[in-house]
Design an enzyme around this catalytic site. Structure first.
Site, PDB file in Angstrom:
ATOM      1  CG  HIS A 326      14.380  65.533  21.845  1.00 16.56           C
ATOM      2  ND1 HIS A 326      14.825  64.236  21.747  1.00 16.56           N
ATOM      3  CD2 HIS A 326      15.296  66.290  21.210  1.00 16.56           C
ATOM      4  CE1 HIS A 326      15.960  64.230  21.061  1.00 16.56           C
ATOM      5  NE2 HIS A 326      16.276  65.457  20.738  1.00 16.56           N
ATOM      6  N   GLY A 327      11.238  66.359  25.202  1.00 15.36           N
ATOM      7  CA  GLY A 327      10.195  67.210  25.753  1.00 15.36           C
ATOM      8  C   GLY A 327       9.028  66.422  26.277  1.00 15.36           C
TER       9      GLY A 327
END
Lengths: 485, 337
Positions: A326-327
């Site tokens: 996701h990041g």
């Protein structure tokens, strides 16, 4: 180009009409139109990054062809590794380079060594994690001989860049989507009508629910160190609905749009907040990513086979990688880890497959026990969402710490400082309630407006009413959260 | 397929008709609170006023109706229709509205020489910057764009901005909530906008928070007045400017329309405006327009307006300056008479 933009409102009908009225006779030409439209859709944001998609498509197409030509296992493995290195290399450079550089520098500093790595001013290409995973799934499936390599370059390029799901999924498996580009598509009235309904429901979730919640979430998370108790709990709950409305709304628009062009995309959300335990939640949330990790990471690692330690390792691996996907921030890794911790007791007690069917399958309402289970699961996910939303792990811990302090944190005064009336918050709560009621009624169906059997005037009143609600909220509309991933 | 498209088009049409209903009910300048309230006041006042000043805050804070009227021995009854942040396109519409509104007793209209461009990005997305934008204005804007000497890229950019605006307005995108709020919330009387016949004074010892901030910023910048004066001098001293034939034609048509109704229409250039406004004003020069322009901005003639003593901030006069400006305007008007 954003779905919630005027450009898309013009783009979609133009492409639709060209697709069905001008190029309907030849599937190849239709595929070329899809590629061109998809590149325009993506290039609207930044045309320079189109080169990444084109390069990635060329590489995986070429490697697929080569994999089809050779039986030599060592050579096949080499070709697979080339694909992994290039695709993950792009991700590494564009998404994770700065994170690794900073984290390594911090690590060295913590043992008394000084290191100064140059961080790069890299712009994250929109949707890179989505299309990279999609192309990788193709090469892996061809390598595993689960899929015949394609020789139709336009079909492959259309598969990689298909505009409805290019920037935020669902992450399609080549096995499902690619063959749809080989065959002649025929316009199906019922499918198109259902697609329009799903698009409408998706816009409602994004523009009405998610963006209304965002007004509160943004300020509550920004001032979380000064706030306490009820208002922080409210912030976490509203974020849960914001992220759900935002991402599942996008998925609905993507799936509905694809249906207008005669394609079936995989389901991405199946009413996750009606889950009775965390395992069920993860079978219902971002299904295309969870199943991707299951197929390409969890099962190759051994899955639920082997000893308890091995199982624990596999569960942690899949949740941590999922968080990291996701990041490039420790917050996402902690979010993944926390979900692993929620999941492990169920795995150890072998209760993780207890709730396979949707809640209250045979009845109109859930039992008291089910309501209790749903609430507990929802609150656990809300707690985890705090890590997902907070800018740093430290901020998330402060947020959670303050959430358990007594008092309303000057709730009324705070709401007033947002220049919003109490009625506004009641309105947002009403809209969330509407979402819950509609989705509860429709929980056995794919989306909130599927197959509604009301008389036409009533149905049309609902469509127009929803469109008006969307227009009413359009001014505050923002970019989709998942674009950044 | 045809059935599907028919259904979608029918739904869209139905939706389009429903969405128009609030527009039929709303008053013409509903999105500009100041115009809306001031026009309400005019309606209630019947034929009490015969002279109207239209424009931005420079008019709102610069023209004192009482002072103006005093120069004409009771023949003139002035109302200040100035509204901060109003756009040139909007002001032209207001002038036409006054001309067409037979229940009012309109004899003179003084309109701040408008720049017929869209607002900047920030304002364009706001209600104030767009509520008035309709098909007529769209066709007007497109003609202006395509007849201008801009590059193809600039023309395309402007075309897309105007097209976006007209589509958004047609479907009430982003302003639907404002429309409903206007229709369903109780409207304040807005008497404060009609006090002093529409004039709002800026006093140097103001206690109002917004005004105070502007005043402080002005006092902190010692060179701003000199800069404004110099830029105005430079523009007004320059002998030649390229002409904007399209705007010239538009202004001339407005003058003709006013003459048809026995209304005297004047374009006023106010002091201390931004450089771009004066540059545009120089591009709309024709024999006919010249006879209808009152230039109060030239530092050569009106140096006082560029002095600190008469200034409130960099772009506005204080109450003392407004008195001076109003008298100057009256003098120029008398000369034309």
């Amino acid at each position: 180009m954003l779905f919630n933009s005027l450009e898309f409102c013009l783009f979609l009908p133009i492409v639709f009409l060209l697709y069905w009225f001008v190029f309907q006779k030849d599937v190849k030409i239709q595929n070329i139109l899809i590629v061109a439209a998809s590149y325009l859709f993506y290039g609207w944001w930044d045309w320079r990054f189109l080169s990444l998609i084109i390069f990635s498509s060329f590489i995986d197409y070429g490697l697929g062809v080569q994999l089809g030509k050779t039986e030599n296992q060592r050579r096949r493995k080499l070709l697979l590794w080339i694909s992994m290195l290039i695709n993950l290399g792009f991700l590494g450079v564009f998404k994770y380079y700065n994170f690794f550089a900073d984290s390594f520098a911090d690590l060295l500093q913590s043992v008394g060594m000084n290191a100064d790595f140059a961080t790069l001013n890299i712009l994250l290409p929109v949707g890179i994690s989505f299309y990279t995973f999609q192309t990788m799934s193709y090469t892996i499936d061809v390598y595993r001989r689960k899929l015949e390599p394609t020789k139709d370059i336009f079909a492959f390029f259309a598969f990689v860049s298909f505009f409805p799901q290019l920037v935020a999924g669902p992450i399609e498996r080549a096995k499902n989507l690619l063959p749809q580009f080989y065959t002649q598509r025929h316009f199906d009235h019922d499918k198109a009508v259902d697609g329009m309904r799903q698009i409408l429901w998706g816009f409602f979730k994004k523009i009405v629910i998610a963006d209304s919640c965002a007004v509160y979430v943004n300020v509550i998370f920004a001032d979380s160190a000064e706030l306490s108790g009820g208002i922080l709990l409210l912030g976490a709950i509203l974020f849960a609905f914001q992220i759900y409305g935002d991402f599942s709304g996008y998925s609905d628009i993507a799936i509905g749009t694809a249906r207008l062009f005669g394609f079936n995309l995989m389901r991405n959300f199946a009413y996750p907040y009606f889950s009775r335990d965390i395992a069920e939640f993860w079978r219902r949330w971002h299904i295309s990513l969870s199943s991707w990790f299951k197929d390409y990471v969890y099962i190759p690692l051994g899955g639920s086979r082997g000893g308890k330690l091995m199982q624990l390792r596999n569960v942690f691996a899949i949740f941590l990688i999922s968080g990291f996907w996701h990041g490039a921030n420790w917050t996402f890794i902690v979010w993944g880890g926390l979900n692993a911790l929620y999941f492990i007791p169920q795995m150890l007690l072998k209760t993780n497959r207890n709730n396979l069917a949707i809640v209250a399958q045979e009845s109109a309402l859930p039992s008291i026990k089910e309501i209790f289970q749903i609430l507990i699961t929802f609150l656990l996910t809300c707690l985890a969402w705090v890590f997902f939303r907070a800018p740093s792990v430290k901020d998330a811990l402060i947020y959670i710490g303050n959430m358990f302090t007594v008092g309303d944190g000057g709730f009324q005064t705070y709401i007033r400082t947002l220049k919003l009336s109490g009625n506004h918050l009641i309105g947002v709560a009403g809209l969330i309630l509407l979402l819950i009621i509609v989705e509860w009624i429709q929980r056995r169906k794919e989306h909130g407006l599927e197959d509604i059997k009301w008389p036409q005037p009533l149905r049309w009143t609902v469509y127009i009413g929803l469109t008006m609600l969307i227009l009413y909220h359009f001014g505050d509309s923002s970019q989709f959260i998942y674009f950044q991933f | 397929m045809k059935k599907f498209i028919r259904k979608i088009l029918f739904l869209l049409l139905l939706f389009f008709v429903i969405i128009q209903i609030p527009k039929w009910v709303l008053p013409p300048f509903w999105g500009n609170e100041i115009y809306d309230k001031k026009l309400n006041h005019l309606k209630e006042s019947g034929q009490k006023y015969n002279t109207f000043f239209i424009g931005t805050s420079r008019v709102n804070n610069g023209i004192i109706p009482k002072t103006f009227d005093a120069e004409f021995n009771g023949n003139i009854k002035t109302f200040n229709l100035g509204a901060p942040g109003s756009s040139g396109l909007e002001n032209i519409e207001l002038a036409k509205y006054l001309m067409e509104h037979k229940t009012l007793n309109v004899k003179n209209i003084f309109i701040e020489l408008p720049s017929l461009e869209l607002h900047g990005d920030e304002n364009r997305v706001s209600l104030r910057g767009r509520y008035y934008y309709d098909l007529n204005m769209y066709s007007f804007s497109l003609k202006k764009i395509f007849k201008s000497s801009k590059t193809f890229k600039e023309k395309y950019q402007l075309w897309s901005e105007h097209t976006r605006l007209i589509i958004e307005n047609a479907f009430s995108i982003s302003i639907f909530d404002d429309m409903l709020k206007y229709l369903f919330s109780s409207q304040s009387s807005g008497q404060q906008f009609a006090n002093n016949k529409g004039y709002r004074a800026l006093y140097i010892n103001t206690k109002k928070e917004n005004d105070l901030a502007r005043r402080k910023a002005f006092l902190a910048d010692k060179t701003i007045l000199t800069k404004r004066r110099k830029s105005a001098e430079r523009i007004f001293n320059q002998a030649k400017y390229p002409k904007d034939e399209f705007v010239i034609k538009t202004f001339e048509q407005l003058i003709d329309k006013a003459e048809e109704q026995n209304i005297r229409l004047y374009f006023v250039l106010y002091p201390k405006a931004a450089e771009a406004i004066y540059e545009k004003s120089r591009q709309v020069s024709s024999k006919k327009i010249k006879a209808h322009v009152i230039n109060l901005a030239s530092p050569k003639k009106y140096d006082d307006f560029y002095k600190k003593e008469y200034s409130f901030d960099r772009a506005h006069l204080n109450h003392k300056g407004a008195k001076l400006l109003t008298k100057a305007c009256a003098r120029e008007f008398k000369k034309i008479k």
